[in-house]
Scaffold this motif. Structure first.
Motif, PDB file in Angstrom:
ATOM      1  N   LYS A 245      37.900  12.810 -36.551  1.00  8.22           N
ATOM      2  CA  LYS A 245      37.412  14.138 -36.867  1.00  8.22           C
ATOM      3  C   LYS A 245      38.288  15.220 -36.270  1.00  8.22           C
ATOM      4  CE  LYS A 245      32.589  12.928 -37.298  1.00  8.22           C
ATOM      5  NZ  LYS A 245      31.238  13.133 -36.844  1.00  8.22           N
ATOM      6  N   THR A 246      38.439  16.269 -37.066  1.00  9.64           N
ATOM      7  CA  THR A 246      39.047  17.499 -36.588  1.00  9.64           C
ATOM      8  C   THR A 246      38.011  18.592 -36.724  1.00  9.64           C
ATOM      9  OG1 THR A 246      41.299  16.879 -37.219  1.00  9.64           O
ATOM     10  CG2 THR A 246      40.846  19.227 -37.009  1.00  9.64           C
ATOM     11  N   LEU A 247      37.839  19.353 -35.686  1.00 11.63           N
ATOM     12  CA  LEU A 247      36.935  20.488 -35.704  1.00 11.63           C
ATOM     13  C   LEU A 247      37.697  21.696 -35.202  1.00 11.63           C
ATOM     14  CD1 LEU A 247      33.964  21.470 -36.112  1.00 11.63           C
ATOM     15  CD2 LEU A 247      33.672  21.090 -33.657  1.00 11.63           C
ATOM     16  N   SER A 248      37.540  22.817 -35.903  1.00 10.76           N
ATOM     17  CA  SER A 248      38.182  24.066 -35.491  1.00 10.76           C
ATOM     18  C   SER A 248      37.134  25.069 -35.068  1.00 10.76           C
ATOM     19  CB  SER A 248      39.011  24.640 -36.644  1.00 10.76           C
ATOM     20  OG  SER A 248      40.068  23.771 -36.970  1.00 10.76           O
ATOM     21  N   LEU A 249      37.404  25.729 -33.962  1.00 11.52           N
ATOM     22  CA  LEU A 249      36.513  26.750 -33.416  1.00 11.52           C
ATOM     23  C   LEU A 249      37.193  28.100 -33.552  1.00 11.52           C
ATOM     24  CD1 LEU A 249      35.537  24.956 -30.085  1.00 11.52           C
ATOM     25  CD2 LEU A 249      34.488  24.724 -32.357  1.00 11.52           C
ATOM     26  N   LEU A 250      36.596  28.995 -34.303  1.00 12.01           N
ATOM     27  CA  LEU A 250      37.184  30.297 -34.575  1.00 12.01           C
ATOM     28  C   LEU A 250      36.409  31.400 -33.866  1.00 12.01           C
ATOM     29  CD1 LEU A 250      39.027  32.285 -36.077  1.00 12.01           C
ATOM     30  CD2 LEU A 250      37.556  32.014 -38.089  1.00 12.01           C
ATOM     31  N   ASP A 251      37.039  31.992 -32.891  1.00  9.82           N
ATOM     32  CA  ASP A 251      36.517  33.188 -32.234  1.00  9.82           C
ATOM     33  C   ASP A 251      37.188  34.359 -32.950  1.00  9.82           C
ATOM     34  OD1 ASP A 251      35.813  35.287 -30.587  1.00  9.82           O
ATOM     35  OD2 ASP A 251      36.724  34.456 -28.777  1.00  9.82           O
TER      36      ASP A 251
ATOM     37  N   GLY B 113      47.699  25.399 -41.302  1.00 11.51           N
ATOM     38  CA  GLY B 113      47.394  24.267 -42.169  1.00 11.51           C
ATOM     39  C   GLY B 113      45.947  23.845 -42.067  1.00 11.51           C
ATOM     40  N   ALA B 114      45.697  22.562 -42.329  1.00 13.53           N
ATOM     41  CA  ALA B 114      44.326  22.046 -42.414  1.00 13.53           C
ATOM     42  C   ALA B 114      43.578  22.233 -41.094  1.00 13.53           C
ATOM     43  CB  ALA B 114      44.348  20.577 -42.795  1.00 13.53           C
ATOM     44  N   LEU B 115      42.412  22.841 -41.186  1.00 10.02           N
ATOM     45  CA  LEU B 115      41.605  23.104 -40.003  1.00 10.02           C
ATOM     46  C   LEU B 115      40.397  22.180 -39.891  1.00 10.02           C
ATOM     47  CD1 LEU B 115      41.532  27.016 -40.090  1.00 10.02           C
ATOM     48  CD2 LEU B 115      42.967  25.536 -38.662  1.00 10.02           C
ATOM     49  N   GLY B 116      40.122  21.384 -40.911  1.00 10.71           N
ATOM     50  CA  GLY B 116      38.907  20.582 -40.900  1.00 10.71           C
ATOM     51  C   GLY B 116      37.708  21.502 -40.969  1.00 10.71           C
ATOM     52  N   LEU B 117      36.564  21.020 -40.536  1.00  9.25           N
ATOM     53  CA  LEU B 117      35.386  21.874 -40.480  1.00  9.25           C
ATOM     54  C   LEU B 117      35.664  23.005 -39.502  1.00  9.25           C
ATOM     55  CD1 LEU B 117      32.392  22.526 -41.067  1.00  9.25           C
ATOM     56  CD2 LEU B 117      31.825  21.075 -39.119  1.00  9.25           C
TER      57      LEU B 117
ATOM     58  N   GLY C 231      32.478  27.733 -46.994  1.00  8.18           N
ATOM     59  CA  GLY C 231      32.491  26.505 -46.209  1.00  8.18           C
ATOM     60  C   GLY C 231      32.568  26.688 -44.710  1.00  8.18           C
ATOM     61  N   VAL C 232      32.799  27.898 -44.226  1.00  5.41           N
ATOM     62  CA  VAL C 232      32.834  28.099 -42.781  1.00  5.41           C
ATOM     63  C   VAL C 232      31.409  28.004 -42.242  1.00  5.41           C
ATOM     64  CG1 VAL C 232      32.612  30.628 -42.766  1.00  5.41           C
ATOM     65  CG2 VAL C 232      33.860  29.497 -40.943  1.00  5.41           C
ATOM     66  N   ARG C 233      31.245  27.406 -41.089  1.00  2.00           N
ATOM     67  CA  ARG C 233      29.938  27.293 -40.433  1.00  2.00           C
ATOM     68  C   ARG C 233      29.837  28.452 -39.462  1.00  2.00           C
ATOM     69  NH1 ARG C 233      24.920  26.509 -38.911  1.00  2.00           N
ATOM     70  NH2 ARG C 233      24.481  24.704 -37.659  1.00  2.00           N
ATOM     71  N   LEU C 234      28.871  29.331 -39.662  1.00  2.00           N
ATOM     72  CA  LEU C 234      28.749  30.532 -38.853  1.00  2.00           C
ATOM     73  C   LEU C 234      27.691  30.378 -37.772  1.00  2.00           C
ATOM     74  CD1 LEU C 234      28.897  33.044 -41.800  1.00  2.00           C
ATOM     75  CD2 LEU C 234      30.658  32.727 -40.061  1.00  2.00           C
ATOM     76  N   VAL C 235      28.031  30.834 -36.577  1.00  4.45           N
ATOM     77  CA  VAL C 235      27.082  30.884 -35.467  1.00  4.45           C
ATOM     78  C   VAL C 235      27.176  32.269 -34.844  1.00  4.45           C
ATOM     79  CG1 VAL C 235      27.075  28.390 -35.024  1.00  4.45           C
ATOM     80  CG2 VAL C 235      28.749  29.836 -33.867  1.00  4.45           C
ATOM     81  N   GLN C 236      26.039  32.775 -34.372  1.00  2.55           N
ATOM     82  CA  GLN C 236      26.015  34.131 -33.827  1.00  2.55           C
ATOM     83  C   GLN C 236      25.168  34.194 -32.579  1.00  2.55           C
ATOM     84  OE1 GLN C 236      23.666  37.000 -35.907  1.00  2.55           O
ATOM     85  NE2 GLN C 236      24.651  38.731 -34.936  1.00  2.55           N
TER      86      GLN C 236
ATOM     87  N   ARG D 138      40.519  15.584 -32.641  1.00  2.00           N
ATOM     88  CA  ARG D 138      41.313  16.807 -32.525  1.00  2.00           C
ATOM     89  C   ARG D 138      40.381  18.010 -32.515  1.00  2.00           C
ATOM     90  NH1 ARG D 138      44.295  19.555 -37.240  1.00  2.00           N
ATOM     91  NH2 ARG D 138      45.658  21.049 -36.212  1.00  2.00           N
ATOM     92  N   LEU D 139      40.602  18.889 -31.547  1.00  2.00           N
ATOM     93  CA  LEU D 139      39.869  20.140 -31.438  1.00  2.00           C
ATOM     94  C   LEU D 139      40.887  21.271 -31.545  1.00  2.00           C
ATOM     95  CD1 LEU D 139      37.213  21.651 -30.890  1.00  2.00           C
ATOM     96  CD2 LEU D 139      37.697  21.403 -28.436  1.00  2.00           C
ATOM     97  N   VAL D 140      40.682  22.137 -32.531  1.00  2.00           N
ATOM     98  CA  VAL D 140      41.566  23.287 -32.736  1.00  2.00           C
ATOM     99  C   VAL D 140      40.800  24.527 -32.299  1.00  2.00           C
ATOM    100  CG1 VAL D 140      42.930  24.610 -34.399  1.00  2.00           C
ATOM    101  CG2 VAL D 140      42.647  22.130 -34.705  1.00  2.00           C
ATOM    102  N   ILE D 141      41.335  25.227 -31.324  1.00  2.00           N
ATOM    103  CA  ILE D 141      40.694  26.442 -30.822  1.00  2.00           C
ATOM    104  C   ILE D 141      41.484  27.630 -31.332  1.00  2.00           C
ATOM    105  CG2 ILE D 141      40.053  27.755 -28.762  1.00  2.00           C
ATOM    106  CD1 ILE D 141      39.760  25.010 -27.352  1.00  2.00           C
ATOM    107  N   LEU D 142      40.838  28.417 -32.172  1.00  2.00           N
ATOM    108  CA  LEU D 142      41.458  29.583 -32.783  1.00  2.00           C
ATOM    109  C   LEU D 142      41.068  30.813 -31.975  1.00  2.00           C
ATOM    110  CD1 LEU D 142      40.507  28.395 -36.335  1.00  2.00           C
ATOM    111  CD2 LEU D 142      42.832  28.418 -35.430  1.00  2.00           C
ATOM    112  N   SER D 143      41.654  30.913 -30.796  1.00  2.00           N
ATOM    113  CA  SER D 143      41.351  31.974 -29.840  1.00  2.00           C
ATOM    114  C   SER D 143      42.252  31.777 -28.635  1.00  2.00           C
ATOM    115  CB  SER D 143      39.886  31.885 -29.387  1.00  2.00           C
ATOM    116  OG  SER D 143      39.616  32.818 -28.363  1.00  2.00           O
ATOM    117  N   GLY D 144      42.551  32.856 -27.962  1.00  2.00           N
ATOM    118  CA  GLY D 144      43.295  32.747 -26.709  1.00  2.00           C
ATOM    119  C   GLY D 144      42.412  32.953 -25.493  1.00  2.00           C
TER     120      GLY D 144
END
Length: 146
Positions: A4-10, A37-41, A61-66, A92-98
């Motif tokens: 699994k690949t999961l991406s976390l977008l802040d 490229g591919a971000l997975g979920l 398809g993005v999963r939103l949390v608030q 794999r964990l992709v963190i889209l944030s610094g």
């Protein structure tokens, strides 16, 4: 270990401010598609309700949390992760944030075998997050088209 690949977008961190239109979301999505490229979920955390609308309108398809308040988006993402992705469940964990907020979370998943990719804007990557990352991709500051 699951494959699994999961991406976390802040989102607010990655664009250095609030997402004010669906066009901002489309531009961000297009930039990530072309440069990462591919971000997975993808799980996107936001702190303001209008941003939920913009993501629903522009990123299928993005999963939103608030969560409101200080570090609201970050806390919402972390709570989702711990509830739905136990340690050891990701390759794999992709963190889209610094943001340094994610350094501890990344470290815990890395200790159970996940590789950690971080995607951040130039000048926004914390030392703590850089230290735990297996791979870092720096994006230029986003300039919105008129």
């Amino acid at each position: 270990m699951h494959n699994k690949t999961l991406s976390l977008l802040d989102a607010e961190n990655l664009v250095a401010g609030p997402i004010t239109t669906p066009d901002h979301v489309r531009q961000l999505r297009d930039e990530l598609d072309s440069k990462v490229g591919a971000l997975g979920l993808t799980v996107c955390g936001v702190s303001a309700a209008p941003e939920l609308f913009h993501f629903h309108a522009a990123w299928e398809g993005v999963r939103l949390v608030q969560k409101k308040g200080a570090d609201g988006a970050e806390r919402a993402i972390e709570e989702f992760m711990l509830r739905h992705y136990p340690m050891g469940s990701l390759e794999r964990l992709v963190i889209l944030s610094g943001d340094h907020y994610f350094a501890d979370l990344a470290s815990r998943y890395k200790a159970t075998g996940a590789s950690i990719d971080v995607v951040a804007r130039e000048g926004s990557l914390s030392q703590q997050l850089r230290a735990v990352a297996d791979r870092v991709t720096l994006l230029p500051r986003l300039v919105y088209a008129a």
